[in-house]
Design a protein around this motif. Structure first.
Motif, PDB file in Angstrom:
ATOM      1  N   ASP A  68       0.609  -1.328   0.091  1.00  8.94           N
ATOM      2  CA  ASP A  68      -0.287   0.145  -0.275  1.00  8.94           C
ATOM      3  C   ASP A  68       0.819   1.536   0.008  1.00  8.94           C
ATOM      4  O   ASP A  68       0.161   2.596  -0.589  1.00  8.94           O
ATOM      5  N   ASN A  69       2.164   1.380   0.726  1.00 12.77           N
ATOM      6  CA  ASN A  69       2.901   2.262   0.432  1.00 12.77           C
ATOM      7  C   ASN A  69       3.901   2.480  -1.118  1.00 12.77           C
ATOM      8  O   ASN A  69       4.217   3.591  -1.296  1.00 12.77           O
ATOM      9  N   LEU A  70       3.043   1.723  -1.940  1.00  5.09           N
ATOM     10  CA  LEU A  70       3.939   1.875  -2.939  1.00  5.09           C
ATOM     11  C   LEU A  70       3.049   2.473  -3.993  1.00  5.09           C
ATOM     12  O   LEU A  70       3.212   3.145  -4.829  1.00  5.09           O
ATOM     13  N   SER A  71       1.554   3.572  -3.699  1.00  2.00           N
ATOM     14  CA  SER A  71       0.557   4.213  -4.963  1.00  2.00           C
ATOM     15  C   SER A  71       0.518   5.705  -3.468  1.00  2.00           C
ATOM     16  O   SER A  71       0.120   4.676  -2.509  1.00  2.00           O
ATOM     17  N   LEU A  72      -0.078   6.764  -3.588  1.00  2.00           N
ATOM     18  CA  LEU A  72      -0.929   7.290  -3.342  1.00  2.00           C
ATOM     19  C   LEU A  72      -2.167   7.286  -3.268  1.00  2.00           C
ATOM     20  O   LEU A  72      -2.880   6.491  -3.793  1.00  2.00           O
ATOM     21  N   LEU A  73      -2.929   8.316  -2.439  1.00  5.26           N
ATOM     22  CA  LEU A  73      -4.521   8.027  -2.104  1.00  5.26           C
ATOM     23  C   LEU A  73      -4.773   8.420  -3.440  1.00  5.26           C
ATOM     24  O   LEU A  73      -6.073   8.070  -3.359  1.00  5.26           O
ATOM     25  N   VAL A  74      -4.327   9.424  -4.211  1.00  2.00           N
ATOM     26  CA  VAL A  74      -5.462   9.629  -5.314  1.00  2.00           C
ATOM     27  C   VAL A  74      -4.890   8.898  -6.232  1.00  2.00           C
ATOM     28  O   VAL A  74      -5.430   8.901  -7.068  1.00  2.00           O
TER      29      VAL A  74
END
Length: 399
Positions: A68-74
């Motif tokens: 999950d840390n590999l992608s941004l919330l946007v």
């Protein structure tokens, strides 16, 4: 072949039996991808790492190493929105299908196959064993990923051989020009590979039509009349025996080799499957057809099929790449494409000339009668394509 092209041995691979090689590779791949999930437990991983971590430390590592840390919330929000839109589109398509009472639309079929591929990908990534329903795959996708393999073949254009004296004098050998790159499945045959090889000598039969060029009919292509040919790979001649009238080109070579103590050689048919070959990759082999037209072919690569490939048997063999061919222009107008090849013309200073149809008729005929002595041959082309062009041209003229 070994004597003539022995310098290619430096770049060629050792002899590989394709079927055995990919069977072993497939078993190795299955043992890696399709193992039990329990083997990936935390205790097993820590035992392999030879470390002892506390529970708090383990949770902290999970938090920092989470995907999950590999992608941004946007990005995640955007992906969720895209999935919603795709789901809504699929619902609309299904509604329209029910309203029309038609069989499944092609778009829905494609989405179903895509959903299967994504499911397979996720299972492979998570280490879940892949189970296939053969009855379902046989109808839509007969090729099972990681069970079948592809072989890539490079086909070269024919070239003129040169004497040793000419080579030593000029220090220039023949220039090899790549014609096409073809991919073929291991379960397919050499005969199917031959059907995908395009050569200009297959497109027409050389007959003199100078006496009556206007009333000539579109003749058969040479490949449909003269179907003989063979592949020479390693020490075996694979002959085309699809027609009983086909000539065995290899018989003459075998007699010539026997008088010079060259060989021994084997004979087989083009119905031989690719996966039964034992050959060197990167070494030039021969494909011969139309009596004396020879092409060098090279096996360059082989790999297992994946879910990213086209999983349809009818899609192969496939031309992956083709060298663009530069067309000839008429020697008189210099604008239109060539339609006629003229030889032995008593009013032209050179032996071979290329004409478009308009210049050919205006220069060589008066009121439909032939002027001078010459021979005229059709420039090689595919009759079906020419017929489509003429039909389109006539429809435009009517409009």
């Amino acid at each position: 072949m070994d004597r003539m092209y022995k310098h290619y041995d430096r770049q060629a691979s050792p002899k590989i039996c394709l079927k055995n090689y990919f069977q072993q590779y497939n078993e190795l791949l299955k043992s890696y991808l399709c193992h039990d999930i329990n083997e990936r437990s935390e205790e097993k991983i820590f035992q392999l790492m030879d470390v002892n971590l506390s529970q708090a430390r383990t949770h902290l590592i999970k938090h920092y190493c989470s995907i999950d840390n590999l992608s941004l919330l946007v990005e995640t929000a955007y992906m969720k929105e895209e999935k919603k839109q795709e789901h809504n589109k699929l619902k609309d398509l299904k509604r329209s299908e029910k309203m029309l009472n038609n069989p499944p639309l092609e778009t829905i079929k494609m989405l179903k196959t895509l959903s299967k591929e994504t499911l397979i990908k996720s299972r492979i990534q998570n280490g879940i064993p892949i189970k296939y329903d053969e009855s379902k795959w046989s109808n839509k996708n007969p090729i099972i990923p990681y069970e079948e393999f592809l072989v890539y073949c490079r086909i070269y254009e024919p070239f003129e051989s040169q004497s040793r004296f000419f080579k030593y004098k000029t220090n220039n050998g023949p220039v090899l020009k790549l014609k096409s790159v073809i991919s073929i499945l291991g379960c397919q045959t050499l005969y199917e590979l031959r059907q995908k090889i395009i050569c200009q000598s297959d497109l027409s039969i050389t007959t003199d039509t100078s006496k009556n060029p206007n009333h000539q009919k579109l003749g058969s292509m040479a490949k449909n009349v003269y179907k003989s040919g063979f592949f020479f790979i390693e020490d075996t001649f694979y002959n085309d025996t699809s027609e009983p009238t086909n000539v065995d080109y290899s018989s003459v070579i075998l007699k010539w080799a026997a008088t010079r103590n060259i060989g021994p050689f084997k004979i087989a048919t083009m119905n031989t499957q690719i996966n039964s070959l034992c050959a060197r990759f990167g070494f030039p082999w021969v494909y011969q057809h139309q009596g004396c037209c020879e092409h060098l072919i090279v096996l360059t690569d082989a790999r297992l099929m994946t879910v990213n490939d086209v999983l349809s048997l009818s899609a192969y063999p496939r031309i992956e790449r083709m060298r663009p061919a530069s067309g000839r222009n008429c020697i008189y107008c210099g604008i239109l494409n060539v339609h006629w090849i003229v030889t032995e013309h008593n009013r032209i200073p050179h032996d071979i000339s290329y004409f478009c149809h308009k210049c050919f008729m205006s220069y060589n005929y008066v009121d439909g009668k032939k002027i001078g002595n010459f021979k005229a041959y059709n420039y090689p082309y595919i009759p079906k394509l020419m017929f489509v062009r003429k039909r389109r041209a006539t429809s435009k003229s009517k409009e």
